[in-house]
Design an enzyme around this catalytic site. Structure first.
Site, mmCIF file in Angstrom:
data_model
loop_
_atom_site.group_PDB
_atom_site.id
_atom_site.type_symbol
_atom_site.label_atom_id
_atom_site.label_comp_id
_atom_site.label_asym_id
_atom_site.label_seq_id
_atom_site.Cartn_x
_atom_site.Cartn_y
_atom_site.Cartn_z
ATOM 1 N N ASP A 6 -79.277 15.000 7.135
ATOM 2 C CA ASP A 6 -79.859 14.898 5.783
ATOM 3 C C ASP A 6 -79.998 13.430 5.402
ATOM 4 O O ASP A 6 -79.302 12.934 4.507
ATOM 5 C CB ASP A 6 -78.965 15.659 4.782
ATOM 6 C CG ASP A 6 -79.555 15.673 3.375
ATOM 7 O OD1 ASP A 6 -80.782 15.473 3.235
ATOM 8 O OD2 ASP A 6 -78.789 15.880 2.415
ATOM 9 N N ASN A 56 -72.736 4.179 10.973
ATOM 10 C CA ASN A 56 -74.174 4.398 11.023
ATOM 11 C C ASN A 56 -74.443 5.668 11.845
ATOM 12 O O ASN A 56 -74.071 5.746 13.026
ATOM 13 C CB ASN A 56 -74.828 3.180 11.673
ATOM 14 C CG ASN A 56 -76.339 3.266 11.627
ATOM 15 O OD1 ASN A 56 -76.921 4.344 11.659
ATOM 16 N ND2 ASN A 56 -76.975 2.109 11.554
ATOM 17 N N ALA A 57 -75.077 6.643 11.246
ATOM 18 C CA ALA A 57 -75.299 7.928 11.924
ATOM 19 C C ALA A 57 -76.149 7.756 13.191
ATOM 20 O O ALA A 57 -75.967 8.490 14.170
ATOM 21 C CB ALA A 57 -75.957 8.916 10.972
ATOM 22 N N CYS A 69 -86.451 14.082 2.793
ATOM 23 C CA CYS A 69 -86.646 14.125 1.332
ATOM 24 C C CYS A 69 -87.769 13.182 0.913
ATOM 25 O O CYS A 69 -87.858 12.778 -0.240
ATOM 26 C CB CYS A 69 -85.353 13.801 0.597
ATOM 27 S SG CYS A 69 -84.650 12.215 1.031
ATOM 28 N N PHE A 122 -75.107 11.745 7.497
ATOM 29 C CA PHE A 122 -75.613 11.294 6.198
ATOM 30 C C PHE A 122 -74.965 12.161 5.109
ATOM 31 O O PHE A 122 -75.621 12.815 4.311
ATOM 32 C CB PHE A 122 -77.144 11.380 6.128
ATOM 33 C CG PHE A 122 -77.846 10.728 7.287
ATOM 34 C CD1 PHE A 122 -78.128 9.368 7.263
ATOM 35 C CD2 PHE A 122 -78.210 11.461 8.421
ATOM 36 C CE1 PHE A 122 -78.778 8.752 8.328
ATOM 37 C CE2 PHE A 122 -78.856 10.858 9.491
ATOM 38 C CZ PHE A 122 -79.150 9.510 9.452
HETATM 39 N N1 SAH Z 1 -76.190 15.263 2.495
HETATM 40 C C1 SAH Z 1 -75.859 14.607 1.260
HETATM 41 C C2 SAH Z 1 -76.962 13.711 0.722
HETATM 42 C C3 SAH Z 1 -77.419 12.675 1.679
HETATM 43 S S1 SAH Z 1 -78.245 11.342 0.913
HETATM 44 C C4 SAH Z 1 -75.517 15.645 0.218
HETATM 45 O O1 SAH Z 1 -75.780 16.802 0.427
HETATM 46 O O2 SAH Z 1 -75.011 15.268 -0.826
HETATM 47 C C5 SAH Z 1 -78.307 10.218 2.228
HETATM 48 C C6 SAH Z 1 -77.006 9.511 2.529
HETATM 49 O O3 SAH Z 1 -77.179 8.817 3.740
HETATM 50 C C7 SAH Z 1 -76.571 8.484 1.504
HETATM 51 O O4 SAH Z 1 -75.278 8.774 1.076
HETATM 52 C C8 SAH Z 1 -76.599 7.141 2.264
HETATM 53 O O5 SAH Z 1 -75.529 6.279 1.914
HETATM 54 C C9 SAH Z 1 -76.425 7.607 3.681
HETATM 55 N N2 SAH Z 1 -76.975 6.731 4.734
HETATM 56 C C10 SAH Z 1 -78.068 5.944 4.697
HETATM 57 N N3 SAH Z 1 -78.300 5.381 5.901
HETATM 58 C C11 SAH Z 1 -77.317 5.836 6.727
HETATM 59 C C12 SAH Z 1 -77.018 5.627 8.111
HETATM 60 N N4 SAH Z 1 -77.783 4.864 8.882
HETATM 61 N N5 SAH Z 1 -75.945 6.265 8.623
HETATM 62 C C13 SAH Z 1 -75.167 7.073 7.852
HETATM 63 N N6 SAH Z 1 -75.402 7.290 6.550
HETATM 64 C C14 SAH Z 1 -76.464 6.689 5.993
#
Ligand code: SAH
Length: 385
Positions: free
Chosen positions: A289, A268-269, A329, A218
């Site tokens: 995150d 997708n994470a 969060c 993420f």
């Molecule tokens: N760690 C980042 C903030 C993360 S915010 C920092 O420090 O700036 C969460 C992020 O997760 C967003 O960019 C969103 O696009 C992404 N996201 C949402 N669902 C996801 C998924 N299933 N797999 C990967 N990324 C995802």
């Protein structure tokens, strides 16, 4: 001054420092007031509890700005803004953080000589002009960008809006946080352009990354991955589902001379973690995150299942000595809930964890002690032992 009178026993939360009065807690409004006006908050015996701004269209009918009998005039807002700014230092920080600075509904982020503002409530939206004047008078920004394009404005009866509302904004903006450069698009990026709340956690996690195999899940614009790179990580993988976020993370890597050092995956994470676990991959540091998995209390159980899944898989990929930085969060996920979730995941993964450090939002996002909602970012830095 018009007053709202609370039902019996509804004063305790406010006395303990909370700033909100909900519609269901009010017996009546005395005097003439229209939405957006200042009103006194009084308990059922009409004892004064503070003064706030009214919006009967919102479930949060009054937001308290003060426990004193003071006028909400220009001087009041100027005092509040000066005090908020004096609490911070540097040139890139959240200058005003809503309830945490006793200015409910107002967010101001400073990115060098530019300010990004959000007006989140009717009361604060009505005072937009005076706030802009004060910001210009105090800080001489080259541009003020409004990012009131947030869905929660609907709950206040307000439309979403964004744009440059003072000065000039040309192209992208560059900032440096903890020695790492980031490119920002202040009109298009999520929220106000940058997750300033994670700034200190980047450094806390990066301390453990030298010579290590790092997985940043993420990743958005690459925050943790970039800090890990600067700290001399051996390998770094960054996983992010939005292709525009990945594209920006690549630009940021280039700005920091880390091109080729970070492997970016637009994926997708959940899938990446599942595959990594099935393939018995190993990392030394994993960062989780995710975006908030729940915006309501009702969805907490589902959200916890989501958090559990990613934490379990990450833990399985960490050998003894490995570190997990895990975050939530959502303000509905309390620190205790997060901890219980990780305890369960660790039990399932057969790992023993040491709590290296509790992590939270950066101090420029202050927590109002009597208001749990203001403490929204919870995290833990854990080590497998
Ligand atoms: N760690 C980042 C903030 C993360 S915010 C920092 O420090 O700036 C969460 C992020 O997760 C967003 O960019 C969103 O696009 C992404 N996201 C949402 N669902 C996801 C998924 N299933 N797999 C990967 N990324 C995802």
């Amino acid at each position: 001054m018009p007053s709202i009178i609370l039902k019996p026993n509804k004063e305790h939360r406010l006395i303990a420092g909370h700033a909100w009065v909900y519609a269901g807690e009010i017996v009546k409004l005395t005097g003439d007031a229209v939405d957006g006006d200042a009103v006194d908050i009084r308990d059922h015996k009409e004892r004064f509890l503070g003064r706030g701004l009214l919006n009967r269209k919102s479930q949060i009918t009054v937001r308290r700005f003060t426990t004193q009998k003071e006028e909400f005039d220009r001087m009041f807002f100027k005092r509040r803004i000066v005090a908020a700014n004096a609490y911070r230092s540097g040139d890139t920080y959240r200058m005003i953080c809503s309830e945490g600075d006793q200015l409910p509904g107002l967010i101001v982020d400073r990115f060098g000589d530019k300010l990004v503002v959000q007006f989140l409530t009717l009361g604060i939206d009505q005072r937009k002009m005076v706030i802009l004047e004060i910001l210009q008078e105090l800080f001489y920004p080259t541009a003020i960008i409004e990012r009131s394009d947030v869905p929660s404005r609907k709950l206040e009866g307000l439309p979403e809006t964004k744009g440059v509302i003072a000065g000039k904004l040309e192209g992208k903006t560059q900032i440096t946080v903890g020695g790492v450069k980031f490119e920002l698009d202040l009109l298009e990026d999520q929220k106000t352009g940058f997750f300033l709340d994670q700034a200190e956690n980047y450094t806390a996690v990066a301390k453990h990354c030298a010579g290590k195999r790092v997985l940043d899940c993420f990743s958005y614009h690459g925050g943790f991955a970039l800090f890990a790179g600067k700290a001399g990580a051996k390998t770094i993988e960054s996983v992010e589902i939005s292709d525009s976020a990945v594209a920006r993370a690549r630009v940021n890597a280039e700005l920091n001379e880390l091109t080729g050092k970070i492997e970016f995956q637009c994926a997708n994470a959940f899938d990446v973690l599942k595959k990594g676990d099935a393939g018995k991959r190993q990392f030394d540091v994993i960062i989780l995150d995710p975006p908030t998995f729940t915006r309501t209390k009702q969805n907490v159980a589902d959200a916890l299942r989501g958090y559990n899944e990613i934490n379990l898989r990450a833990l399985k990929m960490l050998p003894v000595g490995g570190m997990l930085a895990t975050f939530s969060c959502s303000h509905h996920i309390t620190a205790d809930l997060l901890k219980d979730m990780v305890v369960n995941a660790a039990a399932d993964a057969r790992k023993t964890l040491r709590l290296v450090k509790m992590l939270t939002q950066a101090p420029d996002h202050p927590v109002l002690l009597g208001m749990p909602e203001t403490e929204y970012l919870k995290g833990m830095l854990l080590q497998v032992i």
